[in-house]
Design an enzyme around this catalytic site. Structure first.
Site, PDB file in Angstrom:
ATOM      1  N   PHE A 104      31.068  36.849  11.435  1.00 21.12           N
ATOM      2  CA  PHE A 104      30.563  35.640  12.073  1.00 21.12           C
ATOM      3  C   PHE A 104      29.124  35.897  12.512  1.00 21.12           C
ATOM      4  CE2 PHE A 104      29.856  32.483  15.323  1.00 21.12           C
ATOM      5  CZ  PHE A 104      30.403  31.358  14.726  1.00 21.12           C
ATOM      6  N   ARG A 148      21.317  29.063  18.416  1.00 19.46           N
ATOM      7  CA  ARG A 148      20.724  28.415  17.240  1.00 19.46           C
ATOM      8  C   ARG A 148      19.242  28.732  17.094  1.00 19.46           C
ATOM      9  NH1 ARG A 148      24.296  24.581  15.000  1.00 19.46           N
ATOM     10  NH2 ARG A 148      25.674  23.500  16.448  1.00 19.46           N
ATOM     11  N   LYS A 184      29.204  33.163   2.266  1.00 16.83           N
ATOM     12  CA  LYS A 184      30.219  34.160   2.640  1.00 16.83           C
ATOM     13  C   LYS A 184      31.382  33.980   1.669  1.00 16.83           C
ATOM     14  CE  LYS A 184      30.509  33.756   7.444  1.00 16.83           C
ATOM     15  NZ  LYS A 184      31.302  33.692   8.687  1.00 16.83           N
ATOM     16  N   ASP A 206      25.298  28.600  15.287  1.00 17.27           N
ATOM     17  CA  ASP A 206      25.682  28.736  16.689  1.00 17.27           C
ATOM     18  C   ASP A 206      27.027  29.409  16.892  1.00 17.27           C
ATOM     19  OD1 ASP A 206      27.185  26.460  15.570  1.00 17.27           O
ATOM     20  OD2 ASP A 206      27.831  26.129  17.633  1.00 17.27           O
ATOM     21  N   ASP A 233      30.985  28.673   3.840  1.00 22.04           N
ATOM     22  CA  ASP A 233      32.025  29.538   4.392  1.00 22.04           C
ATOM     23  C   ASP A 233      33.332  29.238   3.647  1.00 22.04           C
ATOM     24  OD1 ASP A 233      32.826  31.459   6.410  1.00 22.04           O
ATOM     25  OD2 ASP A 233      33.725  29.815   7.510  1.00 22.04           O
TER      26      ASP A 233
HETATM   27  P1  IMP Z   1      32.863  25.696   5.904  1.00 18.75           P
HETATM   28  O1  IMP Z   1      33.972  26.561   6.421  1.00 18.75           O
HETATM   29  O2  IMP Z   1      32.300  26.221   4.612  1.00 18.75           O
HETATM   30  O3  IMP Z   1      33.306  24.270   5.826  1.00 18.75           O
HETATM   31  O4  IMP Z   1      31.704  25.800   6.974  1.00 18.75           O
HETATM   32  C1  IMP Z   1      31.688  24.901   8.027  1.00 18.75           C
HETATM   33  C2  IMP Z   1      30.580  25.133   8.988  1.00 18.75           C
HETATM   34  O5  IMP Z   1      31.037  26.144   9.876  1.00 18.75           O
HETATM   35  C3  IMP Z   1      29.248  25.628   8.476  1.00 18.75           C
HETATM   36  O6  IMP Z   1      28.414  24.615   7.998  1.00 18.75           O
HETATM   37  C4  IMP Z   1      28.694  26.239   9.747  1.00 18.75           C
HETATM   38  O7  IMP Z   1      28.074  25.250  10.539  1.00 18.75           O
HETATM   39  C5  IMP Z   1      29.948  26.782  10.406  1.00 18.75           C
HETATM   40  N1  IMP Z   1      30.071  28.231  10.169  1.00 18.75           N
HETATM   41  C6  IMP Z   1      30.752  28.871   9.209  1.00 18.75           C
HETATM   42  N2  IMP Z   1      30.612  30.213   9.317  1.00 18.75           N
HETATM   43  C7  IMP Z   1      29.803  30.398  10.380  1.00 18.75           C
HETATM   44  C8  IMP Z   1      29.236  31.573  11.004  1.00 18.75           C
HETATM   45  O8  IMP Z   1      29.427  32.740  10.614  1.00 18.75           O
HETATM   46  N3  IMP Z   1      28.449  31.336  12.086  1.00 18.75           N
HETATM   47  C9  IMP Z   1      28.162  30.101  12.566  1.00 18.75           C
HETATM   48  N4  IMP Z   1      28.644  28.990  12.010  1.00 18.75           N
HETATM   49  C10 IMP Z   1      29.446  29.135  10.926  1.00 18.75           C
END
Ligand code: IMP
Ligand code: MG
Length: 180
Positions: A152, A165, A129, A159, A101
């Site tokens: 999202f 999940r 994403k 989750d 993300d």
């Molecule tokens: P980051 O923002 O790339 O550090 O992502 C952190 C974590 O946020 C990911 O490993 C997921 O567990 C959670 N996450 C990010 N986007 C989503 C989403 O669309 N749905 C559910 N969890 C998400």
């Protein structure tokens, strides 16, 4: 379909087919290598269990659990809650993650594991994403299941407030589901 799901973005059948492709690609790339999969808990568990069974090679499993200091994902300040137990030095490590993300989690995980001096270190993410990526994140995914728009999503390990999940597909929640 679960009553709080507005739409299915990626079906169970699509997931199955793509995970098989990813597994075959990884098996090809790591033939004859000492392979260790490191999963980032908790969201990766469903993808992890499917992906490793699609890789027809000897391998080991390990897990990391990380979190952000304040419980928000925007700070970029992460902490290791549970480190890997295996010695990764000189071994070929593939990080498995549910979703790429902002990139804060993967950047932190990548740098943390790189310090353990693996022979190689790659990233395999089920979802990407790219529109959400924080400027300045330099890590890239070597293997990606699906690239998705900036929505999202829940299911297949992911989750909202620890729920959904176990859904076997990737879905988008109805707006009212966020109020519950
Ligand atoms: P980051 O923002 O790339 O550090 O992502 C952190 C974590 O946020 C990911 O490993 C997921 O567990 C959670 N996450 C990010 N986007 C989503 C989403 O669309 N749905 C559910 N969890 C998400
Ligand atoms: Mg995650």
């Amino acid at each position: 379909m679960h009553s709080n799901i507005q739409k299915v973005l990626i079906s169970q059948e699509q997931i199955k087919a793509r995970v098989a492709e990813l597994g075959a690609q990884i098996a090809k790339d790591y033939q004859g290598k000492d392979l260790v999969f490191v999963g980032v808990l908790k969201g990766v568990v469903v993808f992890f269990s499917d992906l490793v069974r699609a890789v027809d090679l000897p391998c080991e499993f390990d897990f990391m659990w990380i979190s952000s200091y304040q419980g928000t994902s925007s700070t970029g300040s992460m902490v290791v809650k549970r480190d890997v137990s295996a010695d990764l030095k000189g071994r070929h490590v593939v990080i498995l993650e549910d979703i790429f993300d902002t990139g804060n989690s993967l950047e932190f995980t990548y740098n943390h594991l790189l310090a353990k001096e693996p022979a190689s270190l790659r990233i395999c993410t089920f979802l990407d994403k790219p529109e959400r990526r924080r400027a300045g994140v330099s890590v890239r995914a070597d293997y990606t299941g699906f690239t998705i728009p900036n929505e999202f999503v829940v299911g297949y390990g992911m989750d909202f407030n620890e729920k959904y999940r176990n859904l076997p597909y990737i879905g988008v929640l109805k707006p009212e589901a966020y109020e519950k």
